[in-house]
Every structure is written in C-alpha cells, then in structure tokens.
Write a protein that holds these residues in place. Structure first.
Motif, PDB file in Angstrom:
ATOM      1  N   ALA A 188       0.818  -1.118  -0.173  1.00 14.99           N
ATOM      2  CA  ALA A 188       0.099   0.082  -0.049  1.00 14.99           C
ATOM      3  C   ALA A 188       0.848   1.186  -0.077  1.00 14.99           C
ATOM      4  O   ALA A 188       1.841   1.450   0.894  1.00 14.99           O
ATOM      5  CB  ALA A 188      -0.862   0.122   1.081  1.00 14.99           C
ATOM      6  N   LEU A 189       0.812   2.265  -0.891  1.00 11.69           N
ATOM      7  CA  LEU A 189       1.268   3.582  -0.834  1.00 11.69           C
ATOM      8  C   LEU A 189       0.064   4.677  -1.050  1.00 11.69           C
ATOM      9  O   LEU A 189      -0.751   4.715  -1.906  1.00 11.69           O
ATOM     10  CB  LEU A 189       2.242   3.319  -2.115  1.00 11.69           C
ATOM     11  CG  LEU A 189       3.151   4.785  -2.265  1.00 11.69           C
ATOM     12  CD1 LEU A 189       4.173   4.549  -1.195  1.00 11.69           C
ATOM     13  CD2 LEU A 189       4.064   4.618  -3.601  1.00 11.69           C
ATOM     14  N   CYS A 199       2.463   0.966   3.603  1.00 17.07           N
ATOM     15  CA  CYS A 199       2.099  -0.199   4.437  1.00 17.07           C
ATOM     16  C   CYS A 199       2.836  -1.508   3.649  1.00 17.07           C
ATOM     17  O   CYS A 199       2.117  -2.148   2.957  1.00 17.07           O
ATOM     18  CB  CYS A 199       0.687  -0.469   4.611  1.00 17.07           C
ATOM     19  SG  CYS A 199       0.483  -1.610   5.967  1.00 17.07           S
ATOM     20  N   PRO A 200       4.041  -1.845   3.862  1.00 15.90           N
ATOM     21  CA  PRO A 200       5.065  -2.986   3.176  1.00 15.90           C
ATOM     22  C   PRO A 200       4.943  -4.353   3.613  1.00 15.90           C
ATOM     23  O   PRO A 200       4.851  -4.354   5.162  1.00 15.90           O
ATOM     24  CB  PRO A 200       6.152  -2.280   2.904  1.00 15.90           C
ATOM     25  CG  PRO A 200       6.535  -1.590   4.263  1.00 15.90           C
ATOM     26  CD  PRO A 200       5.131  -1.051   4.676  1.00 15.90           C
ATOM     27  N   ARG A 281      -9.256  -1.627  -9.315  1.00 14.85           N
ATOM     28  CA  ARG A 281      -7.928  -0.777  -9.118  1.00 14.85           C
ATOM     29  C   ARG A 281      -8.294   0.098  -7.838  1.00 14.85           C
ATOM     30  O   ARG A 281      -9.307   0.387  -7.331  1.00 14.85           O
ATOM     31  CB  ARG A 281      -7.633  -0.014 -10.393  1.00 14.85           C
ATOM     32  CG  ARG A 281      -7.444  -0.666 -11.714  1.00 14.85           C
ATOM     33  CD  ARG A 281      -6.741   0.336 -12.580  1.00 14.85           C
ATOM     34  NE  ARG A 281      -6.469  -0.179 -13.966  1.00 14.85           N
ATOM     35  CZ  ARG A 281      -7.074  -0.302 -14.675  1.00 14.85           C
ATOM     36  NH1 ARG A 281      -8.706  -0.043 -14.968  1.00 14.85           N
ATOM     37  NH2 ARG A 281      -6.910  -1.144 -15.833  1.00 14.85           N
ATOM     38  N   VAL A 282      -7.331   0.369  -7.171  1.00 14.70           N
ATOM     39  CA  VAL A 282      -7.160   1.054  -5.831  1.00 14.70           C
ATOM     40  C   VAL A 282      -6.068   2.109  -5.959  1.00 14.70           C
ATOM     41  O   VAL A 282      -4.947   1.962  -6.212  1.00 14.70           O
ATOM     42  CB  VAL A 282      -6.881   0.411  -4.395  1.00 14.70           C
ATOM     43  CG1 VAL A 282      -7.141   1.152  -3.453  1.00 14.70           C
ATOM     44  CG2 VAL A 282      -7.936  -1.008  -4.657  1.00 14.70           C
ATOM     45  N   VAL A 283      -6.426   3.272  -5.416  1.00 15.94           N
ATOM     46  CA  VAL A 283      -5.436   4.560  -5.567  1.00 15.94           C
ATOM     47  C   VAL A 283      -5.840   5.289  -4.250  1.00 15.94           C
ATOM     48  O   VAL A 283      -6.857   5.447  -3.840  1.00 15.94           O
ATOM     49  CB  VAL A 283      -5.533   5.483  -6.564  1.00 15.94           C
ATOM     50  CG1 VAL A 283      -4.679   6.722  -6.295  1.00 15.94           C
ATOM     51  CG2 VAL A 283      -5.246   4.986  -7.818  1.00 15.94           C
ATOM     52  N   ALA A 284      -4.694   5.427  -3.201  1.00 17.37           N
ATOM     53  CA  ALA A 284      -4.810   6.392  -1.949  1.00 17.37           C
ATOM     54  C   ALA A 284      -4.443   7.523  -1.989  1.00 17.37           C
ATOM     55  O   ALA A 284      -3.121   7.548  -2.566  1.00 17.37           O
ATOM     56  CB  ALA A 284      -4.235   5.305  -0.943  1.00 17.37           C
ATOM     57  N   ARG A 285      -4.886   8.573  -1.700  1.00 20.24           N
ATOM     58  CA  ARG A 285      -4.299   9.961  -1.384  1.00 20.24           C
ATOM     59  C   ARG A 285      -4.656  10.437  -0.083  1.00 20.24           C
ATOM     60  O   ARG A 285      -6.025  10.854  -0.076  1.00 20.24           O
ATOM     61  CB  ARG A 285      -4.975  10.766  -2.525  1.00 20.24           C
ATOM     62  CG  ARG A 285      -4.594  10.424  -3.918  1.00 20.24           C
ATOM     63  CD  ARG A 285      -3.305  10.311  -4.484  1.00 20.24           C
ATOM     64  NE  ARG A 285      -2.986  10.226  -5.921  1.00 20.24           N
ATOM     65  CZ  ARG A 285      -1.933  10.615  -6.453  1.00 20.24           C
ATOM     66  NH1 ARG A 285      -0.826  10.802  -5.761  1.00 20.24           N
ATOM     67  NH2 ARG A 285      -1.751  10.276  -7.914  1.00 20.24           N
TER      68      ARG A 285
END
Length: 306
Positions: A188-189, A199-200, A281-285
């Motif tokens: 997660a980035l 979160c690696p 698809r997932v994008v975090a901002r």
C-alpha cells in the motif's frame, strides 16, 4: 479442489449486496469513449480521474511498437479534458499527471526496455519530453503535489519505495528508513502532500515518510492489519482496505499512537449499490481511498475525513 459450482456460488455471493461502508461515486468515463480499451486509470493528487485508452488491448508476447493513446481526464467538477499521447511504449502501463498538466507513463516491467526508456514524461500537449528508468516490478507509481514521482515495487525488485524527480534523479529511498524492517513488497502506498504513507510486506508496519525532515524522515508504527492494498490517514486515524482471502474487501480502522496503530473497528467497503467490487484498481491519496471496479469505467471514493 474448487469446483465450477463452488466458483459460481462464490461469484453469486460476491455480487449480492452486503452491509458495509459504501463508496461514493467520484468520476465516470464518458460513454462516447467506451469503444476503446482501458489500458489503465488513476486519480491524481488533485482528485482528477484519468483513463489511458488505446484502440485495442495489448497482446501478450511479441514486440510492442510505439503507439498513440488518449488520456480522458474528468475533473472533480465534471469537466472533461482529452489529451493525445504520441509514441507510448509501455505494454502494461502506470499513469499519473504532473502538476504542470503533463503526464507520466511507466512500464511496470523494465526488462524489455533499454536503460532510460521505461518511464516516459509527456508535456501538456502530449509530446514526449524525456524518459528514464526507476527499476523493474512497479506496483505503484504516484506523483505528489510537488511533481516528484514515487515508485513502490513488488517482490521481484528489492528496492522497496523510492522517490524520483520528474527528470529521473533519485531523491529518496527506503534504505534510509531504519527500523522499518525488510521492505520486500510495497503493498500500500499513499501519496498526496508533504507526507507519504506506506504499508509494506513482510511486517506491514505503517510508515509515515517525510523525506524533507532530516531528523526523522520515517516514523515506523507497528500494525496488526495484514495484506491491505490501500491505506488512508486523517487526524490521528488510519483506514486499511483489502487483505488476504476472505478479507479482500475488509475496511479496518485504527488509532495512531507514537509507535503503533491500535485497531478499533472492522467492516467492509462496498460499491455504491452495496455489492462487493470483485476485480478492482485502488489509489490512496491522503484521507481518501479511490476504488475502480471492472469494467474500470467509474471511480468511487471513501473519505476517512468525512
């Protein structure tokens, strides 16, 4: 052994509305473009959704000649913008927009490209201005509000997480992150303003990354949530989306302390109609997690900030 009946039952269960936190509709690809193939899609740091479209889907194997593609951008107010990009080389691309209106397109795998040819930078008119490489096995490629490029790698590249200028100079890397453990895979980035969250795998700590803070560029918090594919943070709280197996639709919440993420609640994140998304698809901002379900023509958003 999984049978066809088991698979059908699982598919039916996944499409059935369930109780949970529902995504809010965010942006939709205009219907006139649905005859083109969606190569990839993203939501940039300013909340604009982008679709990279080609006349046809890429074929597996063989050489891929440079091709032209169309970026359709849908702004938060609903305005639509179209940009033609010339001479793309990436078979399975990542896409993001630069603050000056240009675009970055990167091939997730670097093996078929010459050195310096993996990442293409285009100006606002769709013309390639430069290219460089960030290394094989890109899991995430996200541009922040200053125009720097963050690359998070999956497990075939031990580079972990790195920050690059838009001209290809490396600015920061996770080998400068003592206490973070072995970063084998960037699950997660979250890239937005002055802070980047990650979160690696393998220990899944929550990393608060501030490269411009020389005394403590990375704060490491222990975390018990495993396998999340996105993380959002707001006001001392965190939300983790995804997980392994039956937890792939999980939305887990926690409170931040100085050294840990303390779990508080767990639920599901659903599509606006209450169904589970399936392939996505997932994008975090920042405080937001954007989710796009197959056929990848619409984005929904969950905002931890309300």
């Amino acid at each position: 052994m999984t049978t066809g009946r088991d698979q059908a039952a699982a598919s039916e269960s996944r499409s059935r509305p369930v109780r949970g936190t529902a995504l809010v509709p965010h942006a939709r690809l205009p219907g006139v473009q649905h005859d083109r193939h969606v190569l990839t899609s993203t939501v940039d740091v300013f909340g604009t959704a982008h679709w990279l479209l080609a006349e046809r889907a890429p074929e597996r194997g063989g050489e891929l000649p440079p091709f032209d593609a169309l970026v359709v951008s849908v702004h938060r107010g609903g305005a639509v913008e179209r940009t033609e990009l010339s001479g793309l080389r990436a078979r399975w691309p990542h896409l993001d927009r630069l603050p000056d209106g240009g675009f970055v397109v990167a091939a997730s795998r670097a093996r078929r490209y010459e050195d310096g040819d993996q990442v293409q930078v285009f100006d606002a008119l769709g013309r390639e201005t430069r290219s460089f490489s960030v290394g094989d096995a890109i899991e995430h490629l996200l541009v922040d509000a200053t125009g720097t490029v963050w690359a998070g790698h999956f497990d075939e590249n031990p580079a972990g997480i790195r920050r690059w200028s838009a001209t290809g100079q490396i600015r920061w890397a996770t080998d400068h992150a003592p206490g973070a453990g072995w970063i084998m895979d960037c699950y997660a980035l979250n890239v937005s303003g002055p802070v980047t969250w990650a979160c690696p795998y393998t220990d899944f700590p929550l990393l608060e990354i501030r490269p411009d803070r020389p005394d403590e560029p990375v704060k490491v918090r222990t975390n018990t949530v495993r396998g999340a594919r996105a993380v959002a943070v707001h006001g001392g709280r965190a939300a983790f989306y995804g997980g392994y197996g039956e937890e792939r639709d999980r939305l887990a919440f926690g409170e931040l302390t100085e050294t840990s993420v303390e779990p508080t609640d767990t639920g599901l994140l659903t599509l606006p109609d209450g169904a589970l998304p399936g392939r996505r698809r997932v994008v975090a901002r920042g405080s937001r997690i954007y989710v796009q379900a197959e056929p990848f023509t619409a984005w929904g958003v969950f905002d931890l900030g309300g």
